[in-house]
Enzyme design. Structure first.
Site, PDB file in Angstrom:
ATOM      1  N   SER A   7       0.844  -1.193   0.000  1.00 46.35           N
ATOM      2  CA  SER A   7       0.000   0.000   0.000  1.00 46.35           C
ATOM      3  C   SER A   7       0.881   1.245   0.000  1.00 46.35           C
ATOM      4  O   SER A   7       1.651   1.478   0.932  1.00 46.35           O
ATOM      5  CB  SER A   7      -0.889   0.016   1.248  1.00 46.35           C
ATOM      6  OG  SER A   7      -1.435   1.311   1.399  1.00 46.35           O
ATOM      7  N   HIS A  32      -1.196  -1.126  -4.303  1.00 42.31           N
ATOM      8  CA  HIS A  32      -2.477  -0.770  -3.684  1.00 42.31           C
ATOM      9  C   HIS A  32      -2.497   0.741  -3.467  1.00 42.31           C
ATOM     10  O   HIS A  32      -1.629   1.298  -2.785  1.00 42.31           O
ATOM     11  CB  HIS A  32      -2.595  -1.528  -2.356  1.00 42.31           C
ATOM     12  CG  HIS A  32      -3.888  -1.356  -1.645  1.00 42.31           C
ATOM     13  ND1 HIS A  32      -5.020  -2.082  -1.937  1.00 42.31           N
ATOM     14  CD2 HIS A  32      -4.235  -0.527  -0.628  1.00 42.31           C
ATOM     15  CE1 HIS A  32      -6.007  -1.727  -1.137  1.00 42.31           C
ATOM     16  NE2 HIS A  32      -5.553  -0.770  -0.320  1.00 42.31           N
ATOM     17  N   ASP A  34      -4.621   3.923  -2.134  1.00 42.55           N
ATOM     18  CA  ASP A  34      -5.723   4.276  -1.245  1.00 42.55           C
ATOM     19  C   ASP A  34      -6.213   5.692  -1.508  1.00 42.55           C
ATOM     20  O   ASP A  34      -5.541   6.663  -1.150  1.00 42.55           O
ATOM     21  CB  ASP A  34      -5.244   4.173   0.211  1.00 42.55           C
ATOM     22  CG  ASP A  34      -5.022   2.730   0.637  1.00 42.55           C
ATOM     23  OD1 ASP A  34      -5.990   1.958   0.623  1.00 42.55           O
ATOM     24  OD2 ASP A  34      -3.864   2.386   0.961  1.00 42.55           O
ATOM     25  N   MET A  36      -8.760   8.544  -0.555  1.00 41.25           N
ATOM     26  CA  MET A  36      -9.620   8.922   0.588  1.00 41.25           C
ATOM     27  C   MET A  36     -10.179  10.314   0.379  1.00 41.25           C
ATOM     28  O   MET A  36      -9.455  11.210  -0.076  1.00 41.25           O
ATOM     29  CB  MET A  36      -8.795   8.931   1.878  1.00 41.25           C
ATOM     30  CG  MET A  36      -8.154   7.611   2.208  1.00 41.25           C
ATOM     31  SD  MET A  36      -7.204   7.779   3.729  1.00 41.25           S
ATOM     32  CE  MET A  36      -6.476   6.158   3.837  1.00 41.25           C
ATOM     33  N   HIS A  65      -8.164   1.377  -4.160  1.00 44.11           N
ATOM     34  CA  HIS A  65      -9.110   1.202  -3.057  1.00 44.11           C
ATOM     35  C   HIS A  65      -9.784   2.548  -2.813  1.00 44.11           C
ATOM     36  O   HIS A  65      -9.178   3.469  -2.275  1.00 44.11           O
ATOM     37  CB  HIS A  65      -8.321   0.713  -1.822  1.00 44.11           C
ATOM     38  CG  HIS A  65      -9.134   0.535  -0.592  1.00 44.11           C
ATOM     39  ND1 HIS A  65      -8.570   0.348   0.649  1.00 44.11           N
ATOM     40  CD2 HIS A  65     -10.476   0.517  -0.390  1.00 44.11           C
ATOM     41  CE1 HIS A  65      -9.525   0.212   1.559  1.00 44.11           C
ATOM     42  NE2 HIS A  65     -10.694   0.327   0.948  1.00 44.11           N
ATOM     43  N   MET A  67     -11.886   4.828  -0.911  1.00 40.49           N
ATOM     44  CA  MET A  67     -12.541   5.109   0.368  1.00 40.49           C
ATOM     45  C   MET A  67     -13.226   6.460   0.240  1.00 40.49           C
ATOM     46  O   MET A  67     -12.802   7.483   0.804  1.00 40.49           O
ATOM     47  CB  MET A  67     -11.493   5.088   1.497  1.00 40.49           C
ATOM     48  CG  MET A  67     -11.091   3.677   1.883  1.00 40.49           C
ATOM     49  SD  MET A  67      -9.572   3.633   2.836  1.00 40.49           S
ATOM     50  CE  MET A  67      -8.396   3.707   1.511  1.00 40.49           C
ATOM     51  N   GLY A 141      -8.970   4.326   6.817  1.00 41.09           N
ATOM     52  CA  GLY A 141      -8.699   5.749   7.001  1.00 41.09           C
ATOM     53  C   GLY A 141      -7.243   6.073   7.249  1.00 41.09           C
ATOM     54  O   GLY A 141      -6.776   7.138   6.870  1.00 41.09           O
ATOM     55  N   PHE A 142      -6.532   5.144   7.861  1.00 42.40           N
ATOM     56  CA  PHE A 142      -5.133   5.419   8.198  1.00 42.40           C
ATOM     57  C   PHE A 142      -4.304   4.146   8.087  1.00 42.40           C
ATOM     58  O   PHE A 142      -4.815   3.055   8.356  1.00 42.40           O
ATOM     59  CB  PHE A 142      -5.010   5.951   9.633  1.00 42.40           C
ATOM     60  CG  PHE A 142      -5.834   7.184   9.877  1.00 42.40           C
ATOM     61  CD1 PHE A 142      -5.361   8.442   9.501  1.00 42.40           C
ATOM     62  CD2 PHE A 142      -7.096   7.083  10.452  1.00 42.40           C
ATOM     63  CE1 PHE A 142      -6.133   9.581   9.695  1.00 42.40           C
ATOM     64  CE2 PHE A 142      -7.879   8.219  10.654  1.00 42.40           C
ATOM     65  CZ  PHE A 142      -7.394   9.462  10.276  1.00 42.40           C
ATOM     66  N   GLY A 144      -0.949   1.919   9.466  1.00 41.23           N
ATOM     67  CA  GLY A 144      -0.286   1.711  10.756  1.00 41.23           C
ATOM     68  C   GLY A 144      -1.188   1.364  11.914  1.00 41.23           C
ATOM     69  O   GLY A 144      -0.790   1.491  13.074  1.00 41.23           O
ATOM     70  N   GLY A 175      -5.036  -3.968   6.138  1.00 37.07           N
ATOM     71  CA  GLY A 175      -4.993  -3.266   7.413  1.00 37.07           C
ATOM     72  C   GLY A 175      -4.292  -4.068   8.498  1.00 37.07           C
ATOM     73  O   GLY A 175      -4.748  -5.151   8.860  1.00 37.07           O
TER      74      GLY A 175
HETATM   75  C1  DX5 Z   1      -6.235   1.877   5.479  1.00 42.15           C
HETATM   76  C2  DX5 Z   1      -5.824   1.606   4.062  1.00 42.15           C
HETATM   77  C3  DX5 Z   1      -4.743   0.626   3.979  1.00 42.15           C
HETATM   78  C4  DX5 Z   1      -3.465   1.062   4.674  1.00 42.15           C
HETATM   79  C5  DX5 Z   1      -2.820  -0.192   5.193  1.00 42.15           C
HETATM   80  O1  DX5 Z   1      -7.409   2.558   5.531  1.00 42.15           O
HETATM   81  O2  DX5 Z   1      -6.918   1.097   3.308  1.00 42.15           O
HETATM   82  O3  DX5 Z   1      -4.478   0.197   2.652  1.00 42.15           O
HETATM   83  O4  DX5 Z   1      -2.558   1.750   3.861  1.00 42.15           O
HETATM   84  O5  DX5 Z   1      -1.725   0.169   5.943  1.00 42.15           O
HETATM   85  P1  DX5 Z   1      -1.101  -0.790   7.040  1.00 42.15           P
HETATM   86  O6  DX5 Z   1      -0.632  -2.031   6.299  1.00 42.15           O
HETATM   87  O7  DX5 Z   1      -0.018   0.012   7.620  1.00 42.15           O
HETATM   88  O8  DX5 Z   1      -2.197  -1.130   8.018  1.00 42.15           O
HETATM   89 ZN    ZN Z   2      -6.433   0.114   1.358  1.00 42.16          ZN
END
Ligand code: DX5
Ligand code: ZN
Length: 223
Positions: A7, A32, A34, A36, A65, A67, A141-142, A144, A175
């Site tokens: 990601s 991937h 993301d 948002m 992805h 969101m 959303g985030f 880590g 996640g």
């Molecule tokens: C979270 C994202 C993920 C995120 C995963 O909302 O959809 O793709 O970047 O990050 P890690 O692997 O750090 O949980």
């Molecule tokens: Zn994602």
């Protein structure tokens, strides 16, 4: 086939191209991405112009992805920027069926995502229409965040349901995935593993190789 999808949210935004090349050269097949909107999820990440700019850096599969509330508004634009797979949240679509049709009509693979607390029944009727189901293992959303353990059983139940329907659909988990919990996700039936922090923290190429080793060992154990 088991696929690693690093990601990009976990990468260093000061040098995205360098980070992408590192994971590509180490053998990751998907990237991937993301997106948002600050409405479906609290944060705002990046959108079409960034995806378009990155398209020329790599041949990896762009796994986007979304969101975003009412992602149907952006499906065609995201596809035009180079998305190969567009994944929308069941919770964000007023008309999930037509949004999934729109994705395929645009020439992309269609994915549907579920937040951790959303039951599988929300997507049961559209399973024959999708190439991938994304089971979120954190609240989106985030990057880590901590992995939510009950989502493993959700993956198992989904794989069972797909088997019953005779569908060989991909199951993605996203996640809090680490080198330590990846194997139990494969055992549960997932085959597309997203990892942000655990790929990009430290040496990204080395981390990708370690994930691919876990996948290899798991696949060899099945023989
Ligand atoms: C979270 C994202 C993920 C995120 C995963 O909302 O959809 O793709 O970047 O990050 P890690 O692997 O750090 O949980
Ligand atoms: Zn994602």
């Amino acid at each position: 086939m088991i696929v690693l999808a690093p990601s990009l949210l976990g990468a260093d935004f000061k040098h995205l191209e360098q980070d992408i090349k590192a994971v590509e050269q180490a053998g990751a097949m998907y990237l991937h991405l993301d997106v948002m909107d600050g409405a479906f999820v609290p944060s705002i990440s990046f959108g079409m112009p960034v995806i378009k700019a990155l398209r020329s850096c790599t041949d990896m599969v762009f796994d986007v992805h979304m969101m975003v509330e009412e992602p149907a508004r952006y499906v065609d634009a995201v596809r035009a920027c180079g998305a190969d797979l567009i994944c929308v949240h069941a919770e964000a679509c007023k008309h999930l069926d037509s949004t999934l049709r729109q994705i395929r009509a645009a020439g992309a693979k269609a994915g549907v995502a579920l937040n951790p607390a959303t039951p599988l029944s929300a997507v049961e009727l559209v399973l024959p229409m999708v190439d991938m189901v994304l089971v979120m293992s954190v609240n989106p959303g985030f990057g880590g965040q901590q992995f939510i353990p009950y989502t493993v059983d959700k993956v198992k139940a989904l794989r069972q349901k797909l088997d019953e329907l005779g569908l060989n659909t991909d199951i993605q988990v996203d996640g809090g995935v680490t080198l330590t919990n990846a194997e139990q996700l494969l055992e549960a039936g997932a085959n597309v593993i997203v990892a942000g922090t655990s790929v990009f923290k430290g040496d990204a190429g080395e981390n990708v190789r370690k994930f691919l080793d876990v996948f290899d060992r798991y696949e060899r154990g099945l023989e």
